[in-house]
Motif scaffolding. Structure first.
Motif, PDB file in Angstrom:
ATOM      1  N   LEU A 171       0.821  -1.214   0.000  1.00 13.61           N
ATOM      2  CA  LEU A 171       0.000   0.000   0.000  1.00 13.61           C
ATOM      3  C   LEU A 171       0.850   1.257   0.000  1.00 13.61           C
ATOM      4  O   LEU A 171       0.475   2.270  -0.596  1.00 13.61           O
ATOM      5  CB  LEU A 171      -0.968  -0.017   1.187  1.00 13.61           C
ATOM      6  CG  LEU A 171      -2.123  -1.007   1.027  1.00 13.61           C
ATOM      7  CD1 LEU A 171      -2.840  -1.211   2.345  1.00 13.61           C
ATOM      8  CD2 LEU A 171      -3.087  -0.534  -0.039  1.00 13.61           C
ATOM      9  N   PHE A 172       2.019   1.210   0.642  1.00 20.31           N
ATOM     10  CA  PHE A 172       2.915   2.360   0.602  1.00 20.31           C
ATOM     11  C   PHE A 172       3.389   2.612  -0.828  1.00 20.31           C
ATOM     12  O   PHE A 172       3.425   3.750  -1.280  1.00 20.31           O
ATOM     13  CB  PHE A 172       4.116   2.168   1.528  1.00 20.31           C
ATOM     14  CG  PHE A 172       5.119   3.273   1.389  1.00 20.31           C
ATOM     15  CD1 PHE A 172       4.901   4.499   1.989  1.00 20.31           C
ATOM     16  CD2 PHE A 172       6.262   3.098   0.621  1.00 20.31           C
ATOM     17  CE1 PHE A 172       5.809   5.532   1.835  1.00 20.31           C
ATOM     18  CE2 PHE A 172       7.175   4.120   0.461  1.00 20.31           C
ATOM     19  CZ  PHE A 172       6.950   5.343   1.074  1.00 20.31           C
ATOM     20  N   SER A 192       0.599   4.181  -2.739  1.00 26.30           N
ATOM     21  CA  SER A 192       0.459   5.572  -2.309  1.00 26.30           C
ATOM     22  C   SER A 192       1.593   6.434  -2.866  1.00 26.30           C
ATOM     23  O   SER A 192       1.373   7.567  -3.290  1.00 26.30           O
ATOM     24  CB  SER A 192       0.441   5.637  -0.779  1.00 26.30           C
ATOM     25  OG  SER A 192       0.201   6.936  -0.340  1.00 26.30           O
ATOM     26  N   SER A 250       0.998   6.791  -6.803  1.00 24.54           N
ATOM     27  CA  SER A 250      -0.143   7.659  -7.086  1.00 24.54           C
ATOM     28  C   SER A 250       0.128   9.083  -6.621  1.00 24.54           C
ATOM     29  O   SER A 250      -0.265  10.044  -7.286  1.00 24.54           O
ATOM     30  CB  SER A 250      -1.422   7.103  -6.456  1.00 24.54           C
ATOM     31  OG  SER A 250      -1.310   6.993  -5.051  1.00 24.54           O
ATOM     32  N   GLY A 251       0.828   9.250  -5.503  1.00 20.90           N
ATOM     33  CA  GLY A 251       1.167  10.588  -5.025  1.00 20.90           C
ATOM     34  C   GLY A 251       2.099  11.320  -5.974  1.00 20.90           C
ATOM     35  O   GLY A 251       1.922  12.509  -6.255  1.00 20.90           O
ATOM     36  N   HIS A 271      -5.487   7.131  -4.704  1.00 20.35           N
ATOM     37  CA  HIS A 271      -4.599   7.666  -3.674  1.00 20.35           C
ATOM     38  C   HIS A 271      -5.364   7.907  -2.369  1.00 20.35           C
ATOM     39  O   HIS A 271      -4.902   7.529  -1.293  1.00 20.35           O
ATOM     40  CB  HIS A 271      -3.949   8.960  -4.165  1.00 20.35           C
ATOM     41  CG  HIS A 271      -2.907   9.490  -3.247  1.00 20.35           C
ATOM     42  ND1 HIS A 271      -1.649   8.932  -3.157  1.00 20.35           N
ATOM     43  CD2 HIS A 271      -2.921  10.515  -2.369  1.00 20.35           C
ATOM     44  CE1 HIS A 271      -0.942   9.603  -2.266  1.00 20.35           C
ATOM     45  NE2 HIS A 271      -1.700  10.567  -1.776  1.00 20.35           N
ATOM     46  N   GLU A 272      -6.521   8.535  -2.477  1.00 17.78           N
ATOM     47  CA  GLU A 272      -7.307   8.821  -1.271  1.00 17.78           C
ATOM     48  C   GLU A 272      -7.748   7.547  -0.564  1.00 17.78           C
ATOM     49  O   GLU A 272      -7.530   7.393   0.635  1.00 17.78           O
ATOM     50  CB  GLU A 272      -8.550   9.644  -1.630  1.00 17.78           C
ATOM     51  CG  GLU A 272      -8.271  11.097  -1.820  1.00 17.78           C
ATOM     52  CD  GLU A 272      -9.554  11.893  -2.031  1.00 17.78           C
ATOM     53  OE1 GLU A 272     -10.633  11.293  -2.240  1.00 17.78           O
ATOM     54  OE2 GLU A 272      -9.468  13.124  -2.001  1.00 17.78           O
ATOM     55  N   SER A 285      -4.862   5.132   0.578  1.00 14.62           N
ATOM     56  CA  SER A 285      -4.130   5.723   1.703  1.00 14.62           C
ATOM     57  C   SER A 285      -4.916   5.539   2.997  1.00 14.62           C
ATOM     58  O   SER A 285      -4.328   5.360   4.062  1.00 14.62           O
ATOM     59  CB  SER A 285      -3.856   7.209   1.448  1.00 14.62           C
ATOM     60  OG  SER A 285      -2.920   7.350   0.401  1.00 14.62           O
ATOM     61  N   LEU A 328      -4.395   2.062   4.079  1.00 10.45           N
ATOM     62  CA  LEU A 328      -3.037   1.944   4.614  1.00 10.45           C
ATOM     63  C   LEU A 328      -3.019   2.027   6.142  1.00 10.45           C
ATOM     64  O   LEU A 328      -2.125   1.470   6.790  1.00 10.45           O
ATOM     65  CB  LEU A 328      -2.155   3.050   4.016  1.00 10.45           C
ATOM     66  CG  LEU A 328      -0.688   3.116   4.365  1.00 10.45           C
ATOM     67  CD1 LEU A 328       0.042   1.881   3.853  1.00 10.45           C
ATOM     68  CD2 LEU A 328      -0.066   4.362   3.760  1.00 10.45           C
TER      69      LEU A 328
END
Length: 165
Positions: free
Chosen positions: A16-17, A20, A23-24, A40-41, A44, A47
């Motif tokens: 998941l990191f 994130s 996507s970030g 991303h939302e 995250s 996460l």
């Protein structure tokens, strides 16, 4: 529960990191905003669960970091870096989402001003709204007024407009 923590906490946290992170970075460079924003939302937020699992599993070793200077320095740097994003510039309100600001302007503009944005005259635009289930009273001069007259929200009518082009 401890076996699940041992087996899945770190792999889920890592996966998941990475999602994130990718996507970030894409959002930062305005690449694939439509695809990456929701991903991303939501991911995250997901996460948080493996982070909690990881902390549960590694609580005692994690606490040892707080006894050392590097953790205090790192947390201090992160907080200082975050402050400019939270506090508005002197004399200014936080800018917010520019798309929301633009939509509010469109929603409050007269129908004859909004119609050409979609390639229509006012009368044709009204007919299109009516075909999409909105009655347009003669007194309704803005999209917000049309939505309100139909018991709908501004967001509802923007959803219809998104399908027009």
């Amino acid at each position: 529960m401890p076996r699940i923590l041992s087996r899945y906490a770190t792999p889920l946290l890592t996966g998941l990191f990475v999602v994130s992170l990718v996507s970030g970075v894409a959002l930062f460079f305005h690449i694939g905003m439509v695809w990456f924003h929701g991903m991303h939302e939501w991911l995250s937020m997901v996460l948080v669960l493996p982070l909690g699992m990881y902390l549960w599993k590694n609580w005692k070793p994690f606490l040892t970091y707080f006894r050392r200077t590097p953790m205090a320095i790192a947390l201090g740097v992160v907080v200082i870096a975050a402050v400019p994003f939270v506090l508005p510039a002197p004399g200014n309100e936080p800018p917010g989402n520019p798309m929301v600001s633009l939509l509010r302007i469109v929603q409050a503009s007269p129908l004859e001003t909004v119609a050409p944005l979609f390639g229509y005259s006012r009368d044709t635009f009204v007919a299109v709204l009516e075909r999409n289930g909105y009655s347009v009273p003669s007194r309704a001069e803005t999209l917000s007024a049309v939505a309100a007259a139909n018991g709908k929200t501004d967001r509802d009518i923007i959803g219809v407009l998104a399908t027009l082009r």
